[in-house]
Motif scaffolding. Structure first.
Motif, PDB file in Angstrom:
ATOM      1  N   MET A  11       0.843  -1.156   0.000  1.00  7.79           N
ATOM      2  CA  MET A  11       0.000   0.000   0.000  1.00  7.79           C
ATOM      3  C   MET A  11       0.894   1.226   0.000  1.00  7.79           C
ATOM      4  O   MET A  11       1.832   1.325   0.778  1.00  7.79           O
ATOM      5  N   SER A  12       0.609   2.120  -0.892  1.00  4.13           N
ATOM      6  CA  SER A  12       1.321   3.384  -0.968  1.00  4.13           C
ATOM      7  C   SER A  12       0.308   4.505  -0.767  1.00  4.13           C
ATOM      8  O   SER A  12      -0.711   4.557  -1.452  1.00  4.13           O
ATOM      9  N   LEU A  13       0.591   5.364   0.198  1.00  2.02           N
ATOM     10  CA  LEU A  13      -0.287   6.493   0.483  1.00  2.02           C
ATOM     11  C   LEU A  13       0.431   7.800   0.238  1.00  2.02           C
ATOM     12  O   LEU A  13       1.627   7.920   0.481  1.00  2.02           O
ATOM     13  N   THR A  14      -0.324   8.778  -0.209  1.00  2.08           N
ATOM     14  CA  THR A  14       0.149  10.149  -0.264  1.00  2.08           C
ATOM     15  C   THR A  14      -0.636  10.896   0.800  1.00  2.08           C
ATOM     16  O   THR A  14      -1.873  10.863   0.800  1.00  2.08           O
ATOM     17  N   VAL A  15       0.078  11.525   1.723  1.00  2.00           N
ATOM     18  CA  VAL A  15      -0.557  12.247   2.813  1.00  2.00           C
ATOM     19  C   VAL A  15      -0.120  13.698   2.745  1.00  2.00           C
ATOM     20  O   VAL A  15       1.064  14.000   2.609  1.00  2.00           O
ATOM     21  N   SER A  16      -1.082  14.605   2.835  1.00  2.00           N
ATOM     22  CA  SER A  16      -0.799  16.029   2.822  1.00  2.00           C
ATOM     23  C   SER A  16      -1.668  16.695   3.878  1.00  2.00           C
ATOM     24  O   SER A  16      -2.883  16.491   3.894  1.00  2.00           O
ATOM     25  N   GLY A  17      -1.050  17.452   4.755  1.00  2.00           N
ATOM     26  CA  GLY A  17      -1.801  18.118   5.811  1.00  2.00           C
ATOM     27  C   GLY A  17      -2.509  17.146   6.730  1.00  2.00           C
ATOM     28  O   GLY A  17      -3.572  17.445   7.263  1.00  2.00           O
TER      29      GLY A  17
ATOM     30  N   ILE B 151      -5.201  11.829   3.778  1.00  2.00           N
ATOM     31  CA  ILE B 151      -4.831  10.998   2.640  1.00  2.00           C
ATOM     32  C   ILE B 151      -5.300  11.690   1.370  1.00  2.00           C
ATOM     33  O   ILE B 151      -6.468  12.029   1.240  1.00  2.00           O
ATOM     34  N   THR B 152      -4.362  11.928   0.456  1.00  2.00           N
ATOM     35  CA  THR B 152      -4.715  12.544  -0.825  1.00  2.00           C
ATOM     36  C   THR B 152      -4.556  11.567  -1.986  1.00  2.00           C
ATOM     37  O   THR B 152      -4.986  11.855  -3.093  1.00  2.00           O
ATOM     38  N   GLY B 153      -3.937  10.428  -1.722  1.00  2.00           N
ATOM     39  CA  GLY B 153      -3.786   9.412  -2.751  1.00  2.00           C
ATOM     40  C   GLY B 153      -3.550   8.059  -2.120  1.00  2.00           C
ATOM     41  O   GLY B 153      -2.947   7.968  -1.062  1.00  2.00           O
ATOM     42  N   ALA B 154      -4.060   7.024  -2.750  1.00  2.00           N
ATOM     43  CA  ALA B 154      -3.859   5.648  -2.275  1.00  2.00           C
ATOM     44  C   ALA B 154      -3.681   4.743  -3.476  1.00  2.00           C
ATOM     45  O   ALA B 154      -4.372   4.896  -4.479  1.00  2.00           O
ATOM     46  N   GLN B 155      -2.752   3.821  -3.348  1.00  2.00           N
ATOM     47  CA  GLN B 155      -2.475   2.901  -4.450  1.00  2.00           C
ATOM     48  C   GLN B 155      -2.058   1.560  -3.879  1.00  2.00           C
ATOM     49  O   GLN B 155      -1.097   1.482  -3.121  1.00  2.00           O
ATOM     50  N   ALA B 156      -2.784   0.523  -4.226  1.00  2.00           N
ATOM     51  CA  ALA B 156      -2.373  -0.832  -3.853  1.00  2.00           C
ATOM     52  C   ALA B 156      -1.171  -1.191  -4.716  1.00  2.00           C
ATOM     53  O   ALA B 156      -1.225  -1.071  -5.929  1.00  2.00           O
ATOM     54  N   VAL B 157      -0.086  -1.616  -4.098  1.00  2.00           N
ATOM     55  CA  VAL B 157       1.112  -1.951  -4.863  1.00  2.00           C
ATOM     56  C   VAL B 157       1.235  -3.450  -5.108  1.00  2.00           C
ATOM     57  O   VAL B 157       2.018  -3.873  -5.938  1.00  2.00           O
ATOM     58  N   LYS B 158       0.441  -4.227  -4.390  1.00  2.03           N
ATOM     59  CA  LYS B 158       0.429  -5.677  -4.589  1.00  2.03           C
ATOM     60  C   LYS B 158      -1.012  -6.143  -4.467  1.00  2.03           C
ATOM     61  O   LYS B 158      -1.719  -5.726  -3.565  1.00  2.03           O
ATOM     62  N   THR B 159      -1.429  -6.970  -5.375  1.00  2.00           N
ATOM     63  CA  THR B 159      -2.793  -7.489  -5.350  1.00  2.00           C
ATOM     64  C   THR B 159      -2.758  -9.013  -5.327  1.00  2.00           C
ATOM     65  O   THR B 159      -1.746  -9.618  -5.675  1.00  2.00           O
ATOM     66  N   PRO B 160      -3.861  -9.621  -4.901  1.00  2.00           N
ATOM     67  CA  PRO B 160      -3.898 -11.088  -4.889  1.00  2.00           C
ATOM     68  C   PRO B 160      -3.596 -11.648  -6.277  1.00  2.00           C
ATOM     69  O   PRO B 160      -3.994 -11.066  -7.281  1.00  2.00           O
TER      70      PRO B 160
ATOM     71  N   SER C  81      -3.755  -3.586   4.696  1.00  3.13           N
ATOM     72  CA  SER C  81      -2.631  -2.842   4.124  1.00  3.13           C
ATOM     73  C   SER C  81      -2.797  -1.349   4.342  1.00  3.13           C
ATOM     74  O   SER C  81      -1.831  -0.640   4.641  1.00  3.13           O
ATOM     75  N   LEU C  82      -4.031  -0.869   4.196  1.00  2.00           N
ATOM     76  CA  LEU C  82      -4.311   0.548   4.429  1.00  2.00           C
ATOM     77  C   LEU C  82      -4.002   0.911   5.873  1.00  2.00           C
ATOM     78  O   LEU C  82      -3.335   1.919   6.140  1.00  2.00           O
ATOM     79  N   GLN C  83      -4.460   0.094   6.826  1.00  2.00           N
ATOM     80  CA  GLN C  83      -4.189   0.398   8.230  1.00  2.00           C
ATOM     81  C   GLN C  83      -2.698   0.393   8.514  1.00  2.00           C
ATOM     82  O   GLN C  83      -2.189   1.257   9.229  1.00  2.00           O
ATOM     83  N   SER C  84      -1.980  -0.553   7.947  1.00  2.00           N
ATOM     84  CA  SER C  84      -0.537  -0.605   8.147  1.00  2.00           C
ATOM     85  C   SER C  84       0.133   0.657   7.593  1.00  2.00           C
ATOM     86  O   SER C  84       1.006   1.237   8.236  1.00  2.00           O
TER      87      SER C  84
END
Length: 73
Positions: free
Chosen positions: A1-7, A10-19, A62-65
């Motif tokens: 999970m890759s997150l972009t955080v600003s202020g 969360i301003t962006g979220a991307q799963a980097v690995k899927t089943p 993954s998001l929580q992590s």
């Protein structure tokens, strides 16, 4: 999970690995991951996507992590 955080938000979220357990799993991920990404950005909370229970549960973990690592809640 890759997150972009600003202020602190969360301003962006991307799963980097899927089943990856075959063609049906690939199709479920293809359909559900974009919905889960949008939910994560909208509310930092994801609901289960119908027909994608395992993908949704894994995505939520993954998001929580990623949130924990970013120091966000």
């Amino acid at each position: 999970m890759s997150l972009t955080v600003s202020g602190g938000k969360i301003t962006g979220a991307q799963a980097v690995k899927t089943p990856n357990s075959g063609p049906q799993s690939d199709q479920i991920a293809k359909d559900s991951i974009p919905k889960l990404n949008r939910q994560a950005v909208a509310a930092a909370k994801v609901d289960t996507v119908s027909g994608a229970t395992y993908t949704s549960e894994g995505y939520a973990k993954s998001l929580q992590s990623a949130l924990d690592k970013a120091g966000a809640r």
